[in-house]
Design a protein around this motif. Structure first.
Motif, mmCIF file in Angstrom:
data_model
loop_
_atom_site.group_PDB
_atom_site.id
_atom_site.type_symbol
_atom_site.label_atom_id
_atom_site.label_comp_id
_atom_site.label_asym_id
_atom_site.label_seq_id
_atom_site.Cartn_x
_atom_site.Cartn_y
_atom_site.Cartn_z
ATOM 1 N N ILE A 1 0.678 -1.013 0.038
ATOM 2 C CA ILE A 1 -0.141 -0.049 0.082
ATOM 3 C C ILE A 1 0.960 1.287 0.004
ATOM 4 O O ILE A 1 2.286 1.181 0.348
ATOM 5 C CB ILE A 1 -1.195 0.081 1.395
ATOM 6 N N GLY A 2 0.399 2.249 -0.366
ATOM 7 C CA GLY A 2 1.092 3.766 -0.301
ATOM 8 C C GLY A 2 0.367 4.346 1.101
ATOM 9 O O GLY A 2 -0.560 4.153 1.119
ATOM 10 N N ALA A 3 1.331 5.357 1.502
ATOM 11 C CA ALA A 3 1.008 5.980 2.682
ATOM 12 C C ALA A 3 1.419 7.333 2.621
ATOM 13 O O ALA A 3 2.522 7.425 2.171
ATOM 14 C CB ALA A 3 1.193 5.401 4.041
ATOM 15 N N VAL A 4 0.710 8.378 3.027
ATOM 16 C CA VAL A 4 1.328 9.865 3.079
ATOM 17 C C VAL A 4 1.589 10.291 4.304
ATOM 18 O O VAL A 4 0.804 10.466 5.285
ATOM 19 C CB VAL A 4 0.303 10.631 2.448
ATOM 20 N N SER A 5 2.948 10.519 4.643
ATOM 21 C CA SER A 5 3.387 11.100 5.892
ATOM 22 C C SER A 5 2.695 12.568 6.151
ATOM 23 O O SER A 5 2.901 13.348 5.098
ATOM 24 C CB SER A 5 4.908 11.249 5.878
ATOM 25 N N GLY A 6 2.235 12.742 7.292
ATOM 26 C CA GLY A 6 1.628 14.008 7.571
ATOM 27 C C GLY A 6 0.194 13.984 6.902
ATOM 28 O O GLY A 6 -0.467 15.364 6.951
ATOM 29 N N GLY A 7 -0.518 12.934 6.258
ATOM 30 C CA GLY A 7 -1.848 13.065 5.921
ATOM 31 C C GLY A 7 -2.689 12.784 7.017
ATOM 32 O O GLY A 7 -3.748 11.760 6.776
ATOM 33 N N THR A 8 -2.581 13.239 8.268
ATOM 34 C CA THR A 8 -3.568 12.985 9.539
ATOM 35 C C THR A 8 -4.901 13.422 9.068
ATOM 36 O O THR A 8 -5.019 14.556 8.512
ATOM 37 C CB THR A 8 -2.966 13.409 10.879
ATOM 38 N N PRO A 9 -5.900 12.802 9.482
ATOM 39 C CA PRO A 9 -5.871 11.637 10.134
ATOM 40 C C PRO A 9 -6.093 10.145 9.283
ATOM 41 O O PRO A 9 -6.276 9.014 9.713
ATOM 42 C CB PRO A 9 -7.427 11.602 10.658
ATOM 43 N N TYR A 10 -5.863 10.339 8.031
ATOM 44 C CA TYR A 10 -6.045 9.182 7.015
ATOM 45 C C TYR A 10 -4.476 8.548 7.095
ATOM 46 O O TYR A 10 -4.403 7.147 7.260
ATOM 47 C CB TYR A 10 -5.722 9.834 5.464
ATOM 48 N N TYR A 11 -3.232 8.969 7.113
ATOM 49 C CA TYR A 11 -1.949 8.642 7.327
ATOM 50 C C TYR A 11 -1.267 9.407 8.400
ATOM 51 O O TYR A 11 -1.178 10.660 8.128
ATOM 52 C CB TYR A 11 -1.282 8.281 6.264
ATOM 53 N N THR A 12 -0.487 8.882 9.165
ATOM 54 C CA THR A 12 0.397 9.606 9.850
ATOM 55 C C THR A 12 1.674 8.732 10.552
ATOM 56 O O THR A 12 1.328 7.524 10.789
ATOM 57 C CB THR A 12 0.068 10.441 11.443
ATOM 58 N N ASP B 1 5.008 8.255 12.746
ATOM 59 C CA ASP B 1 5.859 8.580 13.950
ATOM 60 C C ASP B 1 7.478 8.621 13.524
ATOM 61 O O ASP B 1 7.888 7.678 13.063
ATOM 62 C CB ASP B 1 5.581 7.851 15.164
ATOM 63 N N LEU B 2 7.829 9.994 13.435
ATOM 64 C CA LEU B 2 9.325 10.019 12.848
ATOM 65 C C LEU B 2 10.313 9.594 13.928
ATOM 66 O O LEU B 2 11.411 9.021 13.387
ATOM 67 C CB LEU B 2 9.654 11.537 12.730
ATOM 68 N N ALA B 3 10.002 9.309 15.048
ATOM 69 C CA ALA B 3 10.996 8.716 15.982
ATOM 70 C C ALA B 3 10.980 7.166 15.997
ATOM 71 O O ALA B 3 11.930 6.565 15.785
ATOM 72 C CB ALA B 3 10.648 8.788 17.545
ATOM 73 N N SER B 4 9.749 6.632 15.844
ATOM 74 C CA SER B 4 9.552 5.038 15.710
ATOM 75 C C SER B 4 9.383 4.464 14.452
ATOM 76 O O SER B 4 9.598 3.416 14.336
ATOM 77 C CB SER B 4 8.468 4.792 16.662
ATOM 78 N N TRP C 1 3.444 3.653 11.573
ATOM 79 C CA TRP C 1 2.483 4.393 10.941
ATOM 80 C C TRP C 1 0.925 4.014 11.705
ATOM 81 O O TRP C 1 0.865 3.091 12.207
ATOM 82 C CB TRP C 1 2.220 3.631 9.583
ATOM 83 N N LYS C 2 0.185 5.149 11.627
ATOM 84 C CA LYS C 2 -1.204 5.283 12.286
ATOM 85 C C LYS C 2 -2.055 5.964 11.144
ATOM 86 O O LYS C 2 -1.738 6.649 10.074
ATOM 87 C CB LYS C 2 -0.946 6.098 13.507
ATOM 88 N N GLY C 3 -3.129 5.871 11.537
ATOM 89 C CA GLY C 3 -4.390 6.527 10.631
ATOM 90 C C GLY C 3 -5.409 5.467 10.167
ATOM 91 O O GLY C 3 -5.178 4.296 10.426
#
Length: 294
Positions: free
Chosen positions: A61-72, A74-77, A80-82
């Motif tokens: 699948i594709g995911a967009v960083s910063g696409g909250t709440p669809y996709y987000t 965590d830059l540290a860990s 992916w969530k959303g």
């Protein structure tokens, strides 16, 4: 043609792959071995998406960083969530595959599908132009066109906004831009490169309102609570959020996902995933306009 009954009865991708329509206890590899010789042949130039998932047991699948709440992300860990991540995990489990998440952008998602980097991308707004390039699923959910209006601006209907003195900020080329262009031709339409820039125009007083789908409008308001008021003007107009697929002759994968979406939407799984992940940005179910159907 794959039916809802088939999914409900089989309950697994393995049964679909075997073509039996009955519950299979084997994994995808077992089902593939049982597939009849009459199964759809691979499209010219390579194997089908359906067959590739069976062979590799990976769902890309594709995911967009910063696409909250669809996709987000965590830059540290790196986690992916959303809500589209949650739904993708459920789909991967259904097809007995490992979920492989590839970072992309809203603008590049169609190209990534066309170049066979992704098996599916959730979160595309279907347009006639895009439909010439990729296939679309049935709607995953409805997203009502809404506005964040400056304090003191009463806007209960589209006609309240369709006035020469009203300045409406939109992100250029988006579904928001298309809706306002169509429904508010008398207003001053201010087009910006991104939704964030449009929000800044409203915040600085250069615009009187910003058009956003309800999911994004509620998210922005939680980030900037003094920005204004969220309104969903009457009559309610919606766009849909859909999944996109690489265009191929064999539609087995697309048809399966369509049935999967309808089945899980009917059970409330899709709505619950949205509600749960809106909490990541502080939006509760009670914050949604009453009577709004997702």
């Amino acid at each position: 043609m794959i039916s809802r009954r088939m999914v409900a009865t089989a309950g697994s991708f393995a049964a679909l792959a075997s073509g039996t329509g009955v519950l299979s206890t084997g994994l995808i590899g077992t089902a593939a071995a049982q597939a009849p010789a009459s199964a759809p042949a691979a499209a010219a130039g390579g194997e089908t998406t359906f067959d590739r998932i069976k062979r590799t047991r990976k769902l890309r699948i594709g995911a967009v960083s910063g696409g909250t709440p669809y996709y987000t992300k965590d830059l540290a860990s790196g986690e992916w969530k959303g809500f589209y991540i949650d739904l993708s995990k459920a789909l991967a489990q259904e097809v007995e595959a490992e979920l492989e998440i590839n970072e992309t952008t809203w603008g590049n998602a169609v190209l990534d599908l066309q170049s066979n980097k992704l098996d599916v991308f959730f979160g595309l707004n279907p347009t006639p132009k895009r439909a010439l390039a990729v296939d679309f699923s049935v709607p995953v959910f409805n997203n009502a066109f809404s506005f964040i209006t400056k304090k003191g601006l009463a806007a209960e209907s589209w006609s309240d906004l369709n006035k020469p003195e009203i300045r409406i900020a939109v992100d250029s080329g988006s579904s928001h831009d298309g809706a306002v262009t169509r429904l508010c031709p008398n207003a001053q339409i201010l087009r910006f490169n991104s939704a964030d820039e449009a929000t800044m125009a409203l915040r600085s007083g250069r615009a009187d309102a910003q058009c956003l789908v309800i999911i994004l409008a509620l998210t922005v308001m939680k980030k900037v609570p003094n920005l204004g008021t969220v309104v969903t003007p009457k009559p309610t107009f919606v766009t849909t959020s859909n999944a996109g697929f690489r265009r191929e002759a064999d539609k087995t994968w697309r048809d399966f996902v369509n049935v999967w979406i309808d089945y899980n939407r009917g059970l409330g799984v899709v709505r619950q995933a949205i509600v749960n992940n809106m909490k990541l940005v502080g939006v509760e179910e009670s914050d949604f306009p009453s009577g709004l159907t997702l």
